[in-house]
Enzyme design. Structure first.
Site, PDB file in Angstrom:
ATOM      1  CG  HIS A 125      -5.321  -1.705  -1.671  1.00 34.56           C
ATOM      2  ND1 HIS A 125      -4.387  -1.256  -0.750  1.00 34.56           N
ATOM      3  CD2 HIS A 125      -5.870  -2.849  -1.336  1.00 34.56           C
ATOM      4  CE1 HIS A 125      -4.649  -2.026   0.437  1.00 34.56           C
ATOM      5  NE2 HIS A 125      -5.622  -2.937   0.134  1.00 34.56           N
ATOM      6  CG  ASP A 172       8.378  -1.460  -8.338  1.00 26.67           C
ATOM      7  OD1 ASP A 172       7.454  -2.272  -8.478  1.00 26.67           O
ATOM      8  OD2 ASP A 172       9.598  -1.900  -8.753  1.00 26.67           O
ATOM      9  CB  SER A 192      -6.655  -3.158   3.557  1.00 30.25           C
ATOM     10  OG  SER A 192      -5.407  -4.169   3.201  1.00 30.25           O
TER      11      SER A 192
END
Length: 352
Positions: free
Chosen positions: A144, A209, A285
């Site tokens: 991400h 998901d 992250s």
């Protein structure tokens, strides 16, 4: 009759020796890296981008993209290549990171620490995340950080990786070793990224998901970084980790310019994820989650990255929602894929 107590003592001593060999908590026990025999991930076709979650997408510095489909093969029946799912956890993911009670993070100061292993393996991405050096030209991070599940984030095509370097007050190191040259603050030296690899599981999985299970990516630099790097490894079950604990360092946004280190216990796990409550903020992250265990063949201690810090997730624990910070585990298949991205040769990726 006098010999019976001595005989009982010998039997008791023998029993203790046997138990000491079986139980992992004897005086001489070391937390040891398991020997995994891994599957093979082989590219079958590379298509111009116009089934499997381990297929992957490559973005090049010139903006071109390709999609590579893969085949998965088991070449031997060697044991240890799979892991059982320990807990049934499901939840809703989000990108927020959490501080749990007292902030237990440590800012790392001083070039003697920042420029030495293992802290020197942590690098900063120009998109705002953290990455970890895993080879001479490769950085492991979260997917991400460069791709939002639909498209590449702004700045990915010109992505750079930052390495902390000392900044000297007089602008140089000097030629005579004068003590007047004193280190000031650290600065970043940047290297451009040549190409990135993102698993299709991240891109396709965001619709159903499971995307967080594939929240990892590999960056290839345009030139070697010349630093010591940390190898990747297959994530052992949490109960086999030293103290059940993990470690990672990242560039948390609330402490700009600082490398922040933390460690904490694993609270729960699934086959693909590690649930923990390590304090973290945005910017951390993509940090490489690592442990230090005994490498039996080489007879030495070795740190390896066993996961990638991803973000925050609510988990159903016995009918009650609980929030955790989450790391993506490096499973045997993920190890085989990442290793192939690095090596380009599956023969060098048979043991994790």
């Amino acid at each position: 009759m006098a010999g019976i107590p001595g005989l009982l003592f010998l039997l008791l001593l023998l029993l203790l020796c046997v138990v000491g060999q079986v139980r992992p908590y004897s005086v001489h026990w070391k937390p040891t890296w398991p020997a995994y025999r891994l599957p093979v991930v082989l590219p079958q076709s590379t298509l111009n981008l116009s089934k499997q979650y381990l297929s992957y997408e490559t973005l090049y510095a010139n903006g071109s993209r390709t999609e590579t489909q893969v085949g998965i093969y088991i070449l031997s029946n060697g044991g240890g290549g799979t892991q059982s799912q320990v807990s049934e956890s499901s939840g809703r993911s989000r990108r927020k990171r959490q501080i749990y009670g007292y902030d237990s993070r440590f800012s790392i100061f001083g070039k003697d620490f920042l420029l030495n292993y293992p802290f020197s393996t942590s690098v900063k991405l120009s998109t705002g995340c953290t990455g970890t050096l895993v080879a001479e030209k490769h950085v492991l991070t979260a997917a991400h950080c460069i791709h939002d599940g639909k498209t590449y984030v702004k700045g990915t095509q010109k992505l750079r990786v930052g390495f902390l370097k000392p900044r000297f007050k007089d602008g140089g190191r000097g030629t005579n070793g004068s003590s007047s040259v004193t280190p000031e603050k650290m600065k970043f030296q940047w290297i451009r990224v040549k190409r990135t690899h993102v698993p299709k599981g991240w891109i396709k999985g965001n619709a159903n998901d499971i995307g967080m299970d594939y929240d990892y990516a590999l960056l290839e630099l345009k030139k070697p970084h010349k630093r010591k790097f940390m190898k990747i490894g297959v994530s052992p079950p949490a109960k086999q980790l030293p103290g059940g604990r993990i470690h990672f360092s990242g560039y948390d946004n609330d402490r700009p310019g600082n490398l922040v280190y933390r460690f904490c216990d694993i609270k729960d796990e699934t086959y693909d994820l590690l649930y923990q409550q390590c304090d973290a903020q945005p910017g951390a992250s993509g940090s490489g989650v690592y442990v230090r265990m005994w490498k039996r063949p080489q007879q030495k201690w070795e740190r390896k990255i066993i996961g990638i810090f991803s973000g925050h997730q609510w988990v159903d624990m016995n009918g009650s929602p609980q929030d955790f910070n989450v790391a993506v585990r490096i499973t045997p298949l993920k190890y085989a894929q990442i290793c192939y991205w690095i090596k380009g040769n599956y023969l060098d990726c048979r043991e994790g």
